[in-house]
Structures are given as structure tokens and as C-alpha cells.
Design a protein around this motif. Structure first.
Motif, PDB file in Angstrom:
ATOM      1  N   MET A  39      33.902  34.787  38.550  1.00 20.35           N
ATOM      2  CA  MET A  39      34.722  33.658  38.981  1.00 20.35           C
ATOM      3  C   MET A  39      36.175  33.837  38.549  1.00 20.35           C
ATOM      4  O   MET A  39      37.111  33.621  39.343  1.00 20.35           O
ATOM      5  CB  MET A  39      34.173  32.356  38.396  1.00 20.35           C
ATOM      6  CG  MET A  39      34.958  31.118  38.815  1.00 20.35           C
ATOM      7  SD  MET A  39      34.505  29.628  37.884  1.00 20.35           S
ATOM      8  CE  MET A  39      35.370  29.952  36.325  1.00 20.35           C
ATOM      9  N   LEU A  40      36.382  34.243  37.311  1.00 20.98           N
ATOM     10  CA  LEU A  40      37.747  34.428  36.818  1.00 20.98           C
ATOM     11  C   LEU A  40      38.457  35.558  37.556  1.00 20.98           C
ATOM     12  O   LEU A  40      39.661  35.479  37.829  1.00 20.98           O
ATOM     13  CB  LEU A  40      37.718  34.680  35.308  1.00 20.98           C
ATOM     14  CG  LEU A  40      37.156  33.518  34.467  1.00 20.98           C
ATOM     15  CD1 LEU A  40      37.076  33.918  32.991  1.00 20.98           C
ATOM     16  CD2 LEU A  40      37.981  32.250  34.649  1.00 20.98           C
ATOM     17  N   GLU A  41      37.714  36.607  37.912  1.00 15.81           N
ATOM     18  CA  GLU A  41      38.310  37.694  38.691  1.00 15.81           C
ATOM     19  C   GLU A  41      38.694  37.231  40.091  1.00 15.81           C
ATOM     20  O   GLU A  41      39.625  37.768  40.701  1.00 15.81           O
ATOM     21  CB  GLU A  41      37.333  38.867  38.780  1.00 15.81           C
ATOM     22  CG  GLU A  41      37.170  39.640  37.472  1.00 15.81           C
ATOM     23  CD  GLU A  41      36.196  40.800  37.608  1.00 15.81           C
ATOM     24  OE1 GLU A  41      35.778  41.081  38.745  1.00 15.81           O
ATOM     25  OE2 GLU A  41      35.875  41.419  36.571  1.00 15.81           O
ATOM     26  N   SER A  42      37.997  36.229  40.614  1.00 10.75           N
ATOM     27  CA  SER A  42      38.285  35.744  41.971  1.00 10.75           C
ATOM     28  C   SER A  42      39.598  34.974  42.044  1.00 10.75           C
ATOM     29  O   SER A  42      40.080  34.670  43.134  1.00 10.75           O
ATOM     30  CB  SER A  42      37.143  34.838  42.451  1.00 10.75           C
ATOM     31  OG  SER A  42      37.222  33.535  41.878  1.00 10.75           O
ATOM     32  N   ILE A  43      40.170  34.642  40.893  1.00  7.77           N
ATOM     33  CA  ILE A  43      41.400  33.848  40.891  1.00  7.77           C
ATOM     34  C   ILE A  43      42.572  34.627  41.491  1.00  7.77           C
ATOM     35  O   ILE A  43      43.470  34.035  42.102  1.00  7.77           O
ATOM     36  CB  ILE A  43      41.696  33.340  39.465  1.00  7.77           C
ATOM     37  CG1 ILE A  43      40.701  32.215  39.135  1.00  7.77           C
ATOM     38  CG2 ILE A  43      43.134  32.848  39.322  1.00  7.77           C
ATOM     39  CD1 ILE A  43      40.776  31.691  37.725  1.00  7.77           C
ATOM     40  N   TYR A  44      42.556  35.954  41.374  1.00  7.41           N
ATOM     41  CA  TYR A  44      43.651  36.733  41.981  1.00  7.41           C
ATOM     42  C   TYR A  44      43.675  36.562  43.501  1.00  7.41           C
ATOM     43  O   TYR A  44      44.719  36.164  44.059  1.00  7.41           O
ATOM     44  CB  TYR A  44      43.540  38.211  41.594  1.00  7.41           C
ATOM     45  CG  TYR A  44      44.816  38.993  41.864  1.00  7.41           C
ATOM     46  CD1 TYR A  44      45.704  39.277  40.837  1.00  7.41           C
ATOM     47  CD2 TYR A  44      45.151  39.417  43.159  1.00  7.41           C
ATOM     48  CE1 TYR A  44      46.886  39.978  41.074  1.00  7.41           C
ATOM     49  CE2 TYR A  44      46.317  40.104  43.404  1.00  7.41           C
ATOM     50  CZ  TYR A  44      47.185  40.385  42.364  1.00  7.41           C
ATOM     51  OH  TYR A  44      48.357  41.060  42.617  1.00  7.41           O
ATOM     52  N   PRO A  45      42.571  36.845  44.225  1.00 13.00           N
ATOM     53  CA  PRO A  45      42.614  36.625  45.676  1.00 13.00           C
ATOM     54  C   PRO A  45      42.793  35.153  46.048  1.00 13.00           C
ATOM     55  O   PRO A  45      43.402  34.846  47.085  1.00 13.00           O
ATOM     56  CB  PRO A  45      41.270  37.169  46.177  1.00 13.00           C
ATOM     57  CG  PRO A  45      40.396  37.247  44.979  1.00 13.00           C
ATOM     58  CD  PRO A  45      41.308  37.505  43.829  1.00 13.00           C
ATOM     59  N   GLU A  46      42.301  34.239  45.221  1.00 10.54           N
ATOM     60  CA  GLU A  46      42.518  32.815  45.494  1.00 10.54           C
ATOM     61  C   GLU A  46      44.009  32.483  45.410  1.00 10.54           C
ATOM     62  O   GLU A  46      44.528  31.688  46.202  1.00 10.54           O
ATOM     63  CB  GLU A  46      41.744  31.954  44.492  1.00 10.54           C
ATOM     64  CG  GLU A  46      40.249  31.943  44.681  1.00 10.54           C
ATOM     65  CD  GLU A  46      39.776  30.938  45.724  1.00 10.54           C
ATOM     66  OE1 GLU A  46      40.613  30.435  46.497  1.00 10.54           O
ATOM     67  OE2 GLU A  46      38.562  30.666  45.761  1.00 10.54           O
ATOM     68  N   THR A  47      44.698  33.109  44.457  1.00 15.53           N
ATOM     69  CA  THR A  47      46.136  32.864  44.310  1.00 15.53           C
ATOM     70  C   THR A  47      46.896  33.486  45.483  1.00 15.53           C
ATOM     71  O   THR A  47      47.848  32.886  46.015  1.00 15.53           O
ATOM     72  CB  THR A  47      46.638  33.430  42.975  1.00 15.53           C
ATOM     73  OG1 THR A  47      45.883  32.856  41.903  1.00 15.53           O
ATOM     74  CG2 THR A  47      48.120  33.113  42.766  1.00 15.53           C
ATOM     75  N   GLU A  48      46.477  34.671  45.900  1.00 17.50           N
ATOM     76  CA  GLU A  48      47.090  35.279  47.084  1.00 17.50           C
ATOM     77  C   GLU A  48      46.943  34.367  48.300  1.00 17.50           C
ATOM     78  O   GLU A  48      47.889  34.192  49.077  1.00 17.50           O
ATOM     79  CB  GLU A  48      46.434  36.631  47.375  1.00 17.50           C
ATOM     80  CG  GLU A  48      46.784  37.733  46.392  1.00 17.50           C
ATOM     81  CD  GLU A  48      46.126  39.046  46.751  1.00 17.50           C
ATOM     82  OE1 GLU A  48      46.805  40.102  46.673  1.00 17.50           O
ATOM     83  OE2 GLU A  48      44.925  39.038  47.121  1.00 17.50           O
ATOM     84  N   LEU A  49      45.747  33.778  48.463  1.00 20.35           N
ATOM     85  CA  LEU A  49      45.512  32.887  49.600  1.00 20.35           C
ATOM     86  C   LEU A  49      46.361  31.633  49.496  1.00 20.35           C
ATOM     87  O   LEU A  49      46.926  31.166  50.496  1.00 20.35           O
ATOM     88  CB  LEU A  49      44.025  32.514  49.662  1.00 20.35           C
ATOM     89  CG  LEU A  49      43.613  31.583  50.810  1.00 20.35           C
ATOM     90  CD1 LEU A  49      43.899  32.224  52.161  1.00 20.35           C
ATOM     91  CD2 LEU A  49      42.137  31.206  50.690  1.00 20.35           C
ATOM     92  N   ALA A  50      46.488  31.094  48.296  1.00 19.69           N
ATOM     93  CA  ALA A  50      47.299  29.895  48.100  1.00 19.69           C
ATOM     94  C   ALA A  50      48.756  30.160  48.475  1.00 19.69           C
ATOM     95  O   ALA A  50      49.412  29.328  49.110  1.00 19.69           O
ATOM     96  CB  ALA A  50      47.202  29.422  46.653  1.00 19.69           C
TER      97      ALA A  50
END
Length: 336
Positions: A313-324
Motif C-alpha cells: 500500500m505504501l509503495e502504491s502512493i507513488y503512482p497515486e501521487t502521479e495520478l493526482a
């Protein structure tokens, strides 16, 4: 042929669940999602329209609701329709509803962790939840309908859901590909220029990856079709869709680290949202600082085996931030 009504399929959970169901071989043995679309009849209107929902639900065997878990009108219309179905056929229809572990939340405001862990296989403990808790009015209405005897009800209760949803519905822009809680924290942190948290971020929530959550719906659906006599329903029909746990501090720190890698902050420890920021970003609510701990005993007993971890989950924050950043959505006034 079993007729199913799904609500919320343009949303994050609903779109993922429909995508998963489209892969089932018993869906007319069709060619995955393309052929499934040929067997889907859209209903235009609001799921809060009691008469519309009542009519639609009176014609189906199973309802899987994945829209607004606080919409009492939607639940009322659904139950009215399922009662009509029972009166016509004499067979109990199925109602699978989506709630959320916000129903377990407290007022910690990020200042402490709780020792209380709620267990979906403990109906006595679940019955102690106050009717004023988030999502509880709808949950209680649904359980009461099961007790009345005209419907079998199952309530799936996910915690923090994470991951960018994938599949044709999302590629085409039909369904929402992102969750709520973590993206809201990312947007707020990007706007303030630093990773943030409510209070000290000591509060604990459980988490689940969205596609693994969709598999829980599939497993419960299988049990409804093949062994309903062994499947707890009503008062014993709560199913937590939770895997590992995390603190809000961990999420804030991961966001801070990602922003540093992207040259959008100086990195370091996440800082506490001020009252003004809580008002600006979260409508004045400290909900993200609550505790919500649970144990998925009943769900796992069905064979649900999620493998995605808090580290994932914590690793997914990078692509989530890119999407944001790509979407450029307003960071203000997120409805949680």
C-alpha cells in the motif's frame, strides 16, 4: 438464469467488482467483459429514487449495492423491491450491501491507537455498535429486514481501500479508478507543500487492495449460489474485507517521501494539519484521525486470502501521487 442488479458500477468498488464478475465462466460463458456488456441493461436514474429502486429490485434475484452506504432512501427502495419479489415468488432474494469500517471509527483525532479490534464473526460485539455511528443506520435497516424473514442479507465492510483500479471500465473512463482516503491526503499534502496527518498520526486503520476486495464479493457470491445454508446472513452476515493495518503517520511519511522524490517538498517527517487545513481539505472533519481496527475471521473462513500488504500500500502512493498530479483535482473540501 439468476438475475443480478448491481448499483455503483461507475464507482471505484463497483467498477472493480463488475470487472471481476465479468471474468466468471458462468456469466453466460461469454467472452469476458465485452460479452458481459451485451447482457447488461442500464437503468437510468438515481439509486435514491425509492420507486425506481423498488421496481428494479422486484424483478431480480440478487442485489449487490456498491454506491452510497449512507443513503437510507436507496436501502429503503431496495428492500421494498425485494419484499415484492419475495411476496411474488415465495423465495428469499439476496441483498449484498457495501458498508465501510468507518462504522467502527472513534474520536481519536490521530492522538492515540485503540486496543479495540472488531471481529466479523462476533455478532454480539457487532450488535454493540451505536446507531449513531457512520453507516450504521443503513446497516441496521438491512439486518432488520433479514430478521423479518423476506430477504437474506450480507454486509461487506471494507476498510481503507487502496490501489488504482484496472480494466476496460476504467480505461474507457466509465468507472472511477481511484479511492478516497489516500488520494485526499495526497491532494492536501501537494497543496500545502508537505506530507500531512491528523494529530500525531497514531491512529490505526486496516487496509485492502481494491482487486483483492473484489475477490471477496466473488467468493460470497459463489457461496450464495452453491452453499447458502452454510453462509452467515443477517445478524451473522457481516464480512470485513480487511488485511493488514497501518497508522496515519505511515501514510503521511510515505507521501512526504514521495513528494521529496518528485521535488515537490523538502521531505522529512509529516506535519500535523492545522485546524484551518482540516477545515479547508476535509470539511472540518478529523475522521481520518480515527481508529478503525477489525479482524476478517468470517471472510477468511470462506477462503478469502488477500496477499497485498501494508508495504505494498505504501509503495502504491507513488503512482497515486502521479495520478493526482495528472488529474489536477481541487484539494479542498473532500467528503469523507
Amino acid at each position: 438464469m439468476t438475475k443480478i442488479l448491481m448499483t455503483g458500477v461507475t464507482g471505484y468498488i463497483g467498477g472493480t467488482v463488475l470487472t471481476r464478475f465479468a471474468q466468471r465462466p458462468d456469466f453466460d460463458s461469454a467472452e469476458k467483459i465485452k460479452s458481459l456488456y451485451k447482457n447488461v441493461t442500464p437503468i437510468v436514474g438515481s439509486h435514491s429514487d425509492i420507486s425506481l429502486m423498488s421496481e428494479a429490485c422486484s424483478e431480480v434475484d440478487i442485489v449487490i449495492a456498491m454506491a452510497d452506504c449512507d443513503d437510507v432512501d436507496a436501502a429503503t427502495g431496495t428492500l421494498h423491491g425485494l419484499k415484492k419479489c419475495f411476496d411474488k415468488t415465495g423465495s428469499k432474494p439476496i441483498f449484498v450491501n457495501t458498508s465501510g469500517t468507518g462504522v467502527l471509527s472513534d474520536k481519536a483525532a490521530g492522538m492515540y491507537a485503540t486496543d479495540i479490534v472488531w471481529d466479523d464473526a462476533n455478532p454480539e460485539q457487532m450488535a454493540t455498535l451505536q446507531p449513531t455511528q457512520p453507516h450504521r443506520p443503513v446497516d441496521l435497516k438491512i439486518v432488520a429486514a433479514d430478521t423479518e424473514g423476506y430477504v437474506k442479507t450480507y454486509i461487506i465492510i471494507p476498510p481503507t481501500i487502496w490501489g488504482i483500479a484496472k480494466g476496460p471500465l476504467f480505461d474507457l473512463g466509465i468507472s472511477n479508478k481511484k479511492s478516497v482516503q489516500i488520494p485526499a491526503l495526497i491532494r492536501a499534502s501537494l497543496d500545502r507543500g508537505h506530507g500531512g496527518m491528523v494529530g500525531l498520526g497514531k491512529n490505526i486503520w486496516h487496509n485492502v487492495e481494491v482487486h483483492e476486495l473484489a475477490e471477496l464479493y466473488n467468493i460470497i457470491f459463489n457461496a450464495v449460489l452453491t452453499s447458502p445454508e452454510t453462509l452467515g446472513h443477517g445478524r451473522e452476515g457481516y464480512y470485513f474485507g480487511a488485511n493488514e493495518s497501518h497508522t496515519l503517520y505511515q501514510v503521511g511519511k510515505a507521501i512526504s517521501d514521495v513528494m521529496f522524490k518528485m521535488n515537490r517538498s523538502k521531505g522529512g517527517e509529516p506535519t500535523t494539519f492545522t485546524k484551518e487545513e482540516i477545515d479547508k481539505y476535509f470539511n472540518g472533519s478529523s475522521y481520518l484521525g480515527s481508529n478503525s481496527r477489525c479482524r476478517s475471521t468470517r471472510s477468511r473462513a470462506l477462503g478469502w486470502t488477500p496477499t497485498k500488504t501494508t508495504a505494498d500500500m505504501l509503495e502504491s502512493i507513488y503512482p497515486e501521487t502521479e495520478l493526482a498530479i495528472e488529474l489536477g483535482e481541487s484539494p479542498t473540501s473532500t467528503q469523507l
